[in-house]
Design an enzyme around this catalytic site. Sequence first.
Site, PDB file in Angstrom:
ATOM      1  N   VAL A  21     -27.409  -3.018  -1.789  1.00 14.91           N
ATOM      2  CA  VAL A  21     -26.995  -1.860  -2.579  1.00 14.91           C
ATOM      3  C   VAL A  21     -26.766  -2.206  -4.045  1.00 14.91           C
ATOM      4  CG1 VAL A  21     -25.995  -0.657  -0.615  1.00 14.91           C
ATOM      5  CG2 VAL A  21     -24.570  -2.226  -1.924  1.00 14.91           C
ATOM      6  N   GLY A  22     -26.778  -3.493  -4.379  1.00 22.23           N
ATOM      7  CA  GLY A  22     -26.589  -3.863  -5.769  1.00 22.23           C
ATOM      8  C   GLY A  22     -26.772  -5.351  -5.970  1.00 22.23           C
ATOM      9  N   GLY A  24     -26.000  -8.577  -9.119  1.00 21.33           N
ATOM     10  CA  GLY A  24     -25.574  -9.031 -10.425  1.00 21.33           C
ATOM     11  C   GLY A  24     -26.050 -10.445 -10.675  1.00 21.33           C
ATOM     12  N   LYS A  44     -20.625  -9.363   0.048  1.00 23.11           N
ATOM     13  CA  LYS A  44     -21.036  -9.927  -1.231  1.00 23.11           C
ATOM     14  C   LYS A  44     -21.581 -11.324  -0.944  1.00 23.11           C
ATOM     15  CE  LYS A  44     -19.486 -10.284  -6.020  1.00 23.11           C
ATOM     16  NZ  LYS A  44     -18.359 -10.006  -6.952  1.00 23.11           N
ATOM     17  N   ASP A 134     -11.773  -7.568 -15.918  1.00 20.15           N
ATOM     18  CA  ASP A 134     -13.059  -6.889 -16.104  1.00 20.15           C
ATOM     19  C   ASP A 134     -12.946  -5.434 -15.638  1.00 20.15           C
ATOM     20  OD1 ASP A 134     -15.654  -6.766 -17.021  1.00 20.15           O
ATOM     21  OD2 ASP A 134     -16.550  -7.443 -15.139  1.00 20.15           O
TER      22      ASP A 134
END
Length: 390
Positions: A21-22, A24, A44, A134
């Site tokens: 889904v993502g 980085g 993750k 962040d």
Amino acid sequence: MTSLRPAGTTLAGTYQLDHKVGEGGQAELWAARDLRGGDRVAVKLFKEISPRAARLAAREISILGDLPPNPYVVAVRDHGTEGVLLFLVMEWIEGRPLSSGSLHRPRLQRVQQWCEQICLGLAHCHRRGVFHRDVKPANVMITEADDAKLVDFGIARTLQSSLTAPGVPAGSPAYMAPERWLERGGDHRTDLYSLGCLMYELLTGEPPFGPWMGNANTDQLHNDHLYRPPVPPAAGFSGIPEAVDRLVMDLLAKDPRDRPQSADEVIARLGEIVRSAAGATIIDAEGRAATSPVPDVPHVEPGSLGELRNADAAVREALRRHGENHILTLEARADLAERIARSGDLDGALRAYDELIVDYQRVCGTYDPHTQQLIETRMMWMLRKVPPPK
């Protein structure tokens, strides 16, 4: 791009990867299934990269694993290794990042609700000596219940240690506090500065010094965050109460000593700000009617609360089904703007119309009949001439 592991891979014999889904620089985020009970989870999967990045990954796992549960901070379920790769298993959050179509200058009550919930999550972390470092829209998830939840503690630090390399300030340039640009560790007030940037964006549509555009404006953002005073949100937009404007500017103080000194202080100020004049009615964070003696905040009539909640839900459903540029989504937003105006919150309605007209012009064209009708409707409300119901 090739994934670290193919879909269908089972980690530690327990977590089956479904779809990515993502992604980085340091990790991939997967939707997965806990085979023990069938629960959906988020995994993750950290990339096999430098020793420093591996230490950062291990640090995130340690930080999140040590935090007690909190409704406004993502919950960690497990962690382990898959070959040479670290993985972190978290609760699955059904919803959307705050960065995906949610920053269309939402109504003041929603800004208050989300920012208060983010502060509740930050206060929970700060009391345990954990600083996020962040805070930005992409690291806040909005759940299906419309609550805000902090995620991604990849560069968090504690009072005892930090893994930021010398000469490399970690963070997101559009939201990064001056002390982070100076390569200092920062503390809880650093998170509050970033919250101020996020709140500024919710109120105006952009962070205080504009979005980050890669190397093209990194130096400019560096100088702006260190030396340039931000333009107050209320200077460019109507309907922002003075107390809201003042809170944002206090959060954006260059010197941490001049900012609110705790997330709890921000929560208290938010609670005092978003209330209406005596006898007037607003929608609170739970969608209930509430009253208060503060005179400068938009309010709505009690009978319109249900209609506003339904119109809000219709916009969220249109965004989910069609995306932000579809005519049906624009029409749902136009209906919400009209209902806001008819509820008595004229400033809020004009803000909604201002943003919506820009989007209609972009999607449909300036001279499209839908765009022209919207401009005419906005003008009638501005002149206090109530348009006939559709």
